[in-house]
Design an enzyme around this catalytic site. Structure first.
Site, PDB file in Angstrom:
ATOM      1  CB  SER A 190      38.699  76.484  99.281  1.00 17.68           C
ATOM      2  OG  SER A 190      38.740  75.381 100.139  1.00 17.68           O
ATOM      3  CE  LYS A 240      41.894  73.205  99.778  1.00 18.19           C
ATOM      4  NZ  LYS A 240      40.534  73.166 100.336  1.00 18.19           N
ATOM      5  CB  SER A 298      36.152  73.579 100.539  1.00 21.15           C
ATOM      6  OG  SER A 298      35.768  74.917 100.792  1.00 21.15           O
TER       7      SER A 298
END
Lengths: 483, 490
Positions: free
Chosen positions: B152, B74, B176
């Protein structure tokens, strides 16, 4: 001495930021050594890169606790770091890690000497925080250079109660505090380098009124003299405002030492909302009893205790004790000499306050830089005690030692300064003087006792200062009386 | 195309069937062909160089479990020499000069970091639509029916679900990892707070953020978590607990497992179809020897409001460092310092980030701190206490991960609060610091994945992975591939 209309009472509180003598920063491992090239002592954590986190350097806590114990303060064994949020380029994270609600050190006290005697000043609290970097406004063609070497240096912010009632008292407090932090070796007190920074809160109120007047803050003044003068100016300024029927604005002011005036800092909000909240990156600090006791064991004898001991055990006067305990190095020098020499404490004290300090001041040296060592000093005083040297010849030896011409006995030998104590030798000189000064001898016999001084002086002269003056006096008197 | 798990890749590598370079090149090729916009950047050189190094290590006898397996990272994790944007314009050109501990741990186990995945800006979002680098396509949608992957960690979820990466890291502050895992038919774990280091993980809400694995299977998550977790002296909130092998108890029997179903999680707002899927999933556990009991988390309704005070408050402070002074975007023309700050941050931050900074600053401001921030922290304690009480009656708490399945792209951006309601089931575990996860539990009539949410007591990730693994041995939801995945039929 500075005075003002006594219908007004002055109230002063002081905040002092002391840089702690740790090896590295409070939340990162970077060095805090002064004077490095800009931005060479600023790690990822110090420059607040994305993703970095603070890690507590417990040495800072140790030094803070040491200070708290030295002022007899309550130690908050559970204390918390808070974020103080504001934007400025020398504050990389956009917040300063500080302590608001639960500081590491609580209420303590410190005594100061004033004209009216000893006064106890309250210290509200002392807390740990990180220093910001430096903003350099010159040399950058209208821009500002940011040096983050200092960002993250550990500070202990020491806040006094508003207990001081004159600039003189404020300076006495500052000097005492300055000496204390150096005594217990938590701060080097170097005001030029910014290790010891004073902010003064000054207000006035009609004498007898309980409510405090509006205060102004005088910031970052880096000498005791300037602090005093800034406060004096500010007091007069505030009195003028109030007597004209105006109101004092609560604000921060800077002192201009060239013009001797204080000026409002431009564009500074006074009650800035720092949005304090406990820093979620740092768990509350919990200090065990054993930690506190370990720190207590490292405390040296404190100035107040030492001063009392010098008076009670060594018989020194208050003034001498005060002078000798003002800073650690002087006190240590004195004690080292005293313990090694046969001379009395008073003699050691006199020679230090006299010859030693005079020469140090003239050469602008600290006592730690003295060209005369404690051993040499002690031996010099021994030679006075054993009457090898008189006060006069000792001064000559001192001067030679100062110039590092050699060791005490070697100098005495080389300059032939050994005091004459042989009765026969002095007698011979006495006889010679009596013979050559018949007028003065007659005056003495006629009852003018004071003329003995002149005659002793003659003996001293003839012996080139080497005769023992007391012996000369005794022999002269004896001979003149007998004859 | 069938799913290839990390366990499978590890076996292939061990048996010498394929090299890390081959595997990595394969996935890099898939990434290049994909239109999901799951990645913000892919440094092929760095990935291949790590793959080569892994092959060399293997040749020298290194037998680390995931040696040579590529994992997408990420873009919230700093990687030395890699563009690291956190989904934001303000860090668009930021190249990190150091590597996050979690990534460093993985890399020392020989994992190949492959690409930086797309994400909601500064991890603030539940749909990956706040990213400066554009929205991400959920492979379970289609061109006609574009769906969000969740957020997210939307890019990570989409990449794994689209079969263009075998696994990915995510971060979870309010859901998330778990919510995008649920939207994309993945297993996603948020470990106990403190289990994984936060050093190098760009901070959103410091007391809530945690890194975790996003994979096809619980076994893969356990393998990946093994390489991520561990005490880090550079993170003062890192837990100093002995290292654990999260795969050790994967196959333990679930006989006697007590499952708690909070009545508050099955009330209004839960899609009836979703409720049915979850209920069926839970019933599956009864067949494996578990018992089910209703429990109560009475302060659940306070979780969302508490979170939306605490998280923005911490974020408003954490994001202050993005000021254009030392790195990142700085506005081109400015008249003075305040002008520079204002323009830089106005230009650099998106709307959702600005919204949360303002909310956060407000909640911390003088006169409001007690009513908002302080109060929210107190409520947090109550929520945590609810779990402690519930766990005296059960070993795991289950429920739906989300109130409804993946929603249409662009359908909730005008209504932030409706977006926030996505996290209603996931947030309590963040507030309490408890380990939580989402696993595939079935599909809606429209063929969209539904996630089953699990919460276990503090530090019991192994138990949760065991429960998930045993479920995956009895079901095959997790083996379904998305229509718009690589090799799929869209």
């Amino acid at each position: 001495m500075f005075t003002w209309d006594q219908r007004w009472e002055v109230v002063i509180g002081l905040e002092v930021h002391t840089q702690l003598l740790t090896k590295s920063k409070i939340f990162s491992g970077s060095s805090i050594a002064y004077g490095a090239e800009p931005n060479t002592q600023a790690s990822a954590v110090d420059i607040a890169l994305p993703g970095v986190l603070p890690v507590m350097n417990y040495e800072a806590a140790r030094l803070a606790v040491k200070f708290g114990l030295a002022i007899g303060a309550h130690i908050n064994q559970r204390n918390v770091f808070d974020r103080k949020n504001y934007f400025y380029p020398d504050l990389p994270k956009g917040y300063q890690i500080s302590q608001m609600e639960l500081p590491i050190v609580g209420f303590g006290t410190m005594d100061i000497e004033t004209q009216e005697g000893t006064k106890t000043i309250g210290i509200t609290r002392a807390h740990l925080e990180e220093d910001a970097g430096k903003s350099l406004h010159e040399d950058f063609q209208g821009q500002t250079g940011i040096d983050l070497n200092r960002a993250g240096t550990p500070l202990l912010e020491i806040v006094s109660e508003p207990d001081m009632r004159s600039p003189a008292e404020a300076v006495a407090y500052l000097r005492k505090l300055h000496s204390l932090v150096r005594y217990i070796e938590i701060c080097d007190g170097n005001m030029q380098e910014g290790s010891f920074r004073c902010d003064a809160n000054v207000s006035i109120r009609p004498r007898g009124q309980e409510e405090l007047g509006t205060r102004t803050e005088l910031k970052n003044i880096n000498s005791f003299r300037f602090v005093e003068r800034a406060m004096e100016y500010e007091i007069e300024r505030q009195i003028d405002i109030l007597e004209d029927g105006g109101k004092v604005t609560q604000e921060t002011r800077l002192y201009d030492s060239d013009k001797h005036e204080t000026r409002s800092m431009r564009s500074k909000e006074d009650s800035h909302d720092y949005r304090y909240f406990p820093d979620p990156d740092l768990p509350p600090m919990v200090l065990e009893d054993s930690f506190i006791e370990q720190v207590r064991a490292t405390l040296p004898e404190l100035p107040t205790e030492k001063k009392a001991r010098f008076q009670s055990e060594l018989g020194l006067s208050l003034d001498d004790a005060e002078t000798l305990t003002t800073d650690r190095e002087t006190a240590d020098f004195f004690e080292t000499v005293f313990n090694a020499t046969k001379a009395e404490a008073k003699i050691v004290a006199n020679w230090m306050s006299g010859e030693l300090f005079a020469n140090l001041n003239k050469s602008e040296l600290e006592i730690s830089e003295s060209p005369i060592s404690t051993q040499q000093f002690g031996l010099l005083l021994d030679r006075i005690a054993d009457k090898t040297l008189s006060g006069n010849t000792a001064k000559q030896v001192f001067a030679a030692l100062w110039e590092q011409e050699g060791e005490v006995d070697a100098i005495i030998e080389a300059k032939g300064l050994k005091q004459i104590t042989d009765t026969g030798a002095i007698e011979a000189i006495v006889d010679a003087v009596i013979a050559s000064c018949p007028e003065q001898v007659q005056q003495f016999k006629d009852g003018n006792e004071k003329v003995i001084g002149f005659l002793v002086g003659q003996v001293m002269q003839k012996s080139r200062g080497k005769a023992n003056p007391q012996m000369a006096n005794e022999l002269l008197t004896k001979k003149m009386v007998e004859s | 195309m069938t799913i290839t798990t990390m366990a499978q890749l590890a076996a292939d590598l061990k048996d010498g069937k394929r090299s890390s370079v081959e595997i990595t090149q394969d996935y890099l090729g898939r990434i290049e062909q994909s239109d999901h916009n799951a990645f913000i950047s892919v440094d092929t050189e760095m990935a291949l160089s790590q793959a080569r190094a892994a092959d060399e290590r293997r040749a020298k006898g290194d037998a680390s479990a995931l040696l040579g397996v590529p994992v997408a990272q990420k873009d919230i994790f700093c990687i030395d020499g890699a563009q690291t944007t956190c989904g934001s314009k303000i860090l668009e050109n930021f190249v990190a000069p150091y590597t996050a501990t979690v990534v460093d741990n993985m890399q020392s186990h020989g994992i190949v970091s492959m690409g930086k995945t797309n994400m909601d800006e500064f991890a603030m979002g539940s749909s990956n639509e706040t990213s400066y680098f554009g929205a991400v396509k959920n492979p379970w949608g289609s061109n006609e029916n574009a769906l969000v992957p969740g957020g997210s960690s939307g890019g990570s979820a989409a990449a794994v679900s689209a079969l263009i990466a075998p696994a990915a890291t995510g971060t979870d502050t309010g859901g998330s990892i778990r919510q995008p895992a649920a939207f994309c038919n993945l297993t996603g774990i948020k470990p106990s707070y403190g289990r994984c280091s936060r050093y190098g993980m760009i901070a959103f809400a410091s007391s809530l953020d945690q890194a975790g694995p996003m994979t096809h299977t619980a076994e893969d998550s356990a393998l990946l978590l093994n390489t991520m977790a561990g005490f880090d002296a550079k993170d003062s909130t890192s837990l100093d607990v002995p290292a654990e092998d999260f795969t050790a108890s994967l196959n333990d029997s679930l006989d006697g497992l007590r499952i708690g179903l909070p009545k508050e999680f099955f009330g209004d707002g839960l899609d009836s179809e979703m409720a049915a899927i979850i209920e069926a999933a839970v019933k599956q556990f009864e067949a494996m020897g578990a018992t089910i009991k209703e429990v109560s988390l009475p302060n659940s309704h306070l979780a969302l409001p508490s979170y939306y005070v605490i998280a923005p408050a911490e974020a408003s402070s954490n994001l202050s460092r993005f000021d254009g002074v030392r790195y990142g975007h700085r506005t081109e023309e400015y008249s003075d310092l305040v002008d520079m700050y204002t323009k830089t941050r106005s230009e650099g931050f998106g709307d959702e980030v600005k919204r949360r900074i303002m909310i956060g600053a407000y909640a911390l401001s003088s006169g409001y701190y007690d009513a908002y921030y302080s109060q929210a922290q107190k409520l947090r304690r109550l929520i945590s206490n609810d779990f402690t009480a519930a766990f005296t009656e059960c070993d795991v708490i289950m429920g739906p991960t989300t109130p409804s399945p993946a929603f249409a792209a662009n359908s909730r951006m005008d209504d932030p609060v409706s977006m926030y309601l996505n996290d209603i089931y996931t947030i309590p575990a963040n507030l309490a610091g408890l380990p939580a996860g989402s696993i595939p539990a079935g599909f809606t009539a429209n063929g969209l994945p539904a996630g089953l949410h699990l919460i276990t007591p503090y530090l019991q990730e192994a138990k949760m992975l065991n429960i998930a693994h045993r479920y995956q041995q009895e079901t095959d939801w997790h083996t379904h591939t998305a229509p718009s995945s690589f090799g799929g039929n869209s």
